[in-house]
Enzyme design. Structure first.
Site, PDB file in Angstrom:
ATOM      1  N   HIS A 187      55.951  49.083 -25.774  1.00 42.18           N
ATOM      2  CA  HIS A 187      55.117  47.955 -25.368  1.00 42.18           C
ATOM      3  C   HIS A 187      54.469  48.342 -24.047  1.00 42.18           C
ATOM      4  CE1 HIS A 187      53.944  43.767 -24.853  1.00 42.18           C
ATOM      5  NE2 HIS A 187      54.500  43.757 -23.662  1.00 42.18           N
ATOM      6  N   ASP A 313      53.272  40.957 -35.431  1.00 40.38           N
ATOM      7  CA  ASP A 313      53.912  40.555 -34.174  1.00 40.38           C
ATOM      8  C   ASP A 313      54.552  39.178 -34.303  1.00 40.38           C
ATOM      9  OD1 ASP A 313      54.877  41.021 -31.661  1.00 40.38           O
ATOM     10  OD2 ASP A 313      53.027  40.488 -30.612  1.00 40.38           O
TER      11      ASP A 313
END
Lengths: 432, 317
Positions: A187, A313
């Site tokens: 991330h 997501d």
């Protein structure tokens, strides 16, 4: 698993990016695998008891492989369980879900990988594979047992929504992970630059009086990671890119021949920062929705293959943490059930072609993760989604199968829907 | 295999700072000389007067029991007066620099200084500031020449040769002076060297040392004649360089199953002290293929040979 009858999907348009195949054909499925794809299979001799399913006017694609979904099991079963996530996935044409390790306890030990896999096998109706944590406790300090976790069944390594601040820790993890051909998913968000930010930094955030997250918070980390990938030759995947500046970095990395790939979330392809106007917390996601130019650049990057993968997501949050002032509300949106429909809307609008969409949502993630999925080649697992492209519909969040209802697409109009999902040759979802 | 007594062997140098620069003839000469001391050390009367009147200082900036005692015994058996100085970090904190220490010791007229230091290159720096002979007993991650020599002697006595053997050096190559000295010596003597370890414990560009690099023990051990294990420091096994002891032992610890991939007559070595259950399994460490105890014996003999050979170049010799 109980014995299933052979199935023949007849008359559908078959789109299989693994072979650049797009034509009308019958698909014969038996023993959980794809046996044959050809025109006129229905008139030839079929195995005894074959069930014929008419797919005329429909599209048959490999089931989706969603590379980034949060499932609350273990530890946050009130948000989502492996079972409820799998129901949502099946309804969305997703046949393989890659769950994230930021559970409680964190998936940083081979025993927990084993637990998730057993639980998924016993309770889920689609394939679920865990990613394991890259550092112990997601603390960004000590690498996890990458070898033992991989042999227990972890398909990749990530600190989920955490970005690793120490370049040294990441470098060693890349270096060590290479010995196991481990994929490291990161991330890309500098926590110090992100700070208290809750939406895209810019004029709109300034007008709304909300703290912004600069795009540089993402691009700086991506730049660093790419340099580390260059010196270590590790396999690296950026978990969720959102802006044009990051795409330039990604393009350079690929031109250098580095083992670097990237995802974008369906939210960042379909929505932009204007959607949060009105302080709508269901549009509060991390990284934040960006400007319209960024969304367009991201879509173009998916279209030309620069962005390899589109993910849901999926991040279920209950109403208690969403019905709060915008800056206090939790980040995250659910997406397993709507990612394909949202993608089909982009196809319908002409931004993407169907082959590219399916490649990014199924074939590429399967290739990157090394899974038997994302293809309709004979011999492959019969994980399939059937789409009715002409079906227009409006989403009613109340009908969603996820335990949480935090969809940014409530009451949105869609063009095209999933009508049937098969996993290993068995129908796990049917729209009636 | 002993040297010609009419032409006593000597090294054409004042110090032994590393294996680098030693010729195959010099290495062979030292090993031949050491063979004589192996015989001597097994007798009741172990003393010689070769170094009588000489002063040897063991200057250890880094704690070491076995190397220091090995050098002490070697010096005493050759008749030298041996003084041990263990410089703890606390006295270094008093502010004396390495060069000041060297000058102070030099004023006491020692004949040999044996130095161990945690910083690579520190022994060479000290050697430039003294008038006596200096032996490197280990500097940082650079060299540990007497360890490589004792390993070579152990190999030669058991295999009859070094040339043509395949030697696999396994584990923490990155921090290991033992590995570096051994790679240099084994190459000079015509052996084929492999290094095996996780990428985090392999130095950058190690393949340019002329070694074959393996990350997998089973592949790297295939057809090896000698398996050299290296010690992995505790602080490196909890997530920094490797994730855990469990994972390290699983993939890189030498156990009987992995050893079976080497030649059936392969021999196992370890410079000590061992971490049993980390880099080596007890069954292998104490098994019939292990040379680990013999290495300790060879250590004293090789150090006697080094002291003897260097003393022949000392003034007034």
């Amino acid at each position: 698993m109980r014995e299933s009858r052979p199935i023949l999907l007849t008359g559908g348009r078959v789109v299989d990016p693994s072979r650049d195949l797009d034509r009308h054909a019958d698909v014969l499925i038996a023993d959980g695998v794809i046996k044959d794809i050809a025109q006129g299979l229905g008139v030839a001799g079929l195995p005894d008891g074959t069930e014929r399913i008419d797919c005329a006017g429909q599209i048959v694609i490999p089931g989706l492989v969603d590379m980034r979904a949060f499932i609350g099991e273990p530890g946050a079963e009130h948000r989502e369980t492996l079972a409820s996530a799998s129901q949502a996935a099946a309804a969305g044409g997703v046949t393989t879900v890659i769950c994230q390790p930021d559970t409680d306890p964190v998936i940083d030990d081979p025993a927990i990988v084993d637990f998730v896999k057993r639980r998924a096998r016993d309770t889920a109706i689609v394939n679920i594979h865990p990613m394991a944590a890259l550092t112990r406790g997601l603390l960004g300090r000590e690498m996890t047992e990458i070898g033992l976790l991989a042999s227990a069944g972890a398909v990749a390594f990530t600190d989920a929504a955490h970005s690793i601040a120490s370049a040294q820790v990441l470098r060693r993890a890349f270096t060590y992970g290479r010995d196991f051909d481990a994929l490291i998913v990161h991330h890309t968000e500098d926590a110090t630059l992100t700070g208290e930010g809750v939406m895209n930094e810019g004029e709109l955030a300034s007008r709304l009086g909300l703290a912004g997250v600069p795009k540089a918070a993402e691009t700086i980390v991506l730049e660093r990671d790419v340099r580390l990938a260059a010196i270590t030759r590790g396999r690296y995947h950026a978990a969720s890119l959102t802006c044009a500046e990051s795409l330039a970095v990604l393009r350079r990395a690929k031109e250098e021949g580095l083992a670097v790939t990237a995802s974008a979330s369906i939210n960042h392809l379909a929505l932009n920062e204007r959607d949060v106007v009105g302080y709508r917390t269901f549009f509060k996601v991390a990284p934040p929705l960006r400007a319209e130019e960024d969304r367009e650049a991201l879509l173009a990057a998916v279209a030309d293959g620069l962005i390899d993968v589109v993910v849901s997501d999926h991040n279920p949050q209950d109403v208690e943490v969403k019905r709060l002032p915008f800056s206090e509300a939790a980040f995250g949106a659910i997406g397993l059930e709507t990612m394909l429909a949202t993608g089909l809307r982009l196809v319908d609008g002409g931004a993407l072609d169907l082959m590219t969409l399916v490649r990014a949502m199924s074939t590429r993630p399967a290739e990157i993760l090394g899974l038997d999925a994302g293809t309709l080649k004979p011999g492959a697992a019969a994980d399939i989604a059937v789409i009715a492209p002409d079906e227009a519909w409006i989403l009613d969040a109340a009908t969603l199968k996820s335990r949480c209802r935090n969809t940014p697409f409530d009451e949105a109009r869609f063009q095209g829907r999933v009508v049937r999902t098969l996993v290993a040759g068995r129908t796990v979802y049917e729209y009636v | 295999m002993t040297s010609n007594p009419t032409a006593p062997f000597s090294l054409s140098r004042r110090h032994l700072l590393g294996i680098e620069g030693l010729s195959a003839e010099e290495i062979t000469g030292l090993l031949d000389l050491a063979e004589e001391f192996v015989t001597l050390n097994r007798q009741v009367e172990k003393k010689r007067a070769t170094l009588r009147g000489r002063t040897q200082i063991n200057l250890f900036f880094e704690a070491s029991t076995r190397t220091q005692s090995s050098f002490e015994l070697a010096g005493k058996r050759l008749g030298a007066d041996v003084m041990n100085m263990s410089i703890s970090t606390s006295s270094v904190k008093k502010g004396e620099t390495l060069i000041d220490t060297a000058a102070t010791l030099n004023a006491m007229h020692p004949d040999m200084i044996i130095v161990r230091h945690s910083a690579s290159g520190a022994v060479e720096l000290l050697a430039r500031k003294v008038d006596c002979a200096v032996v490197n007993a280990g500097d940082g991650a650079h060299e540990h020449p007497t360890q490589a020599l004792l390993d070579a002697l152990t190999i030669r006595r058991n295999k009859g040769r070094i040339e043509g053997l395949t030697v696999a050096i396994c584990g923490d190559i990155l921090h290991s002076r033992v590995a570096r000295s051994n790679i240099l010596l084994l190459h000079t003597m015509g052996a084929r060297v492999r290094v095996i370890g996780p990428s985090t414990l392999l130095p950058r560009d190690i393949e340019r040392f002329g070694v074959e690099v393996y990350r997998d023990m089973r592949e790297g051990l295939a057809n090896a004649d000698i398996v050299m294990m290296l010690r992995l420091q505790r602080e490196r096994m909890s997530g920094s360089f490797v994730p855990s002891v469990k994972e390290y032992f699983h993939y890189w610890g030498l156990d009987a199953a992995k050893l079976r991939h080497a030649r059936p007559d392969a021999l196992v070595m370890h410079p000590g002290p061992m971490n049993r259950g980390v880099e080596i399994d007890s069954a292998v460490a104490d098994g019939p293929q292990s040379l680990i105890r013999e290495q300790v014996e060879m250590g004293v003999a090789v150090r006697m040979a080094v002291l003897d050979a260097l003393s022949r170049n000392l003034p007034n010799a």
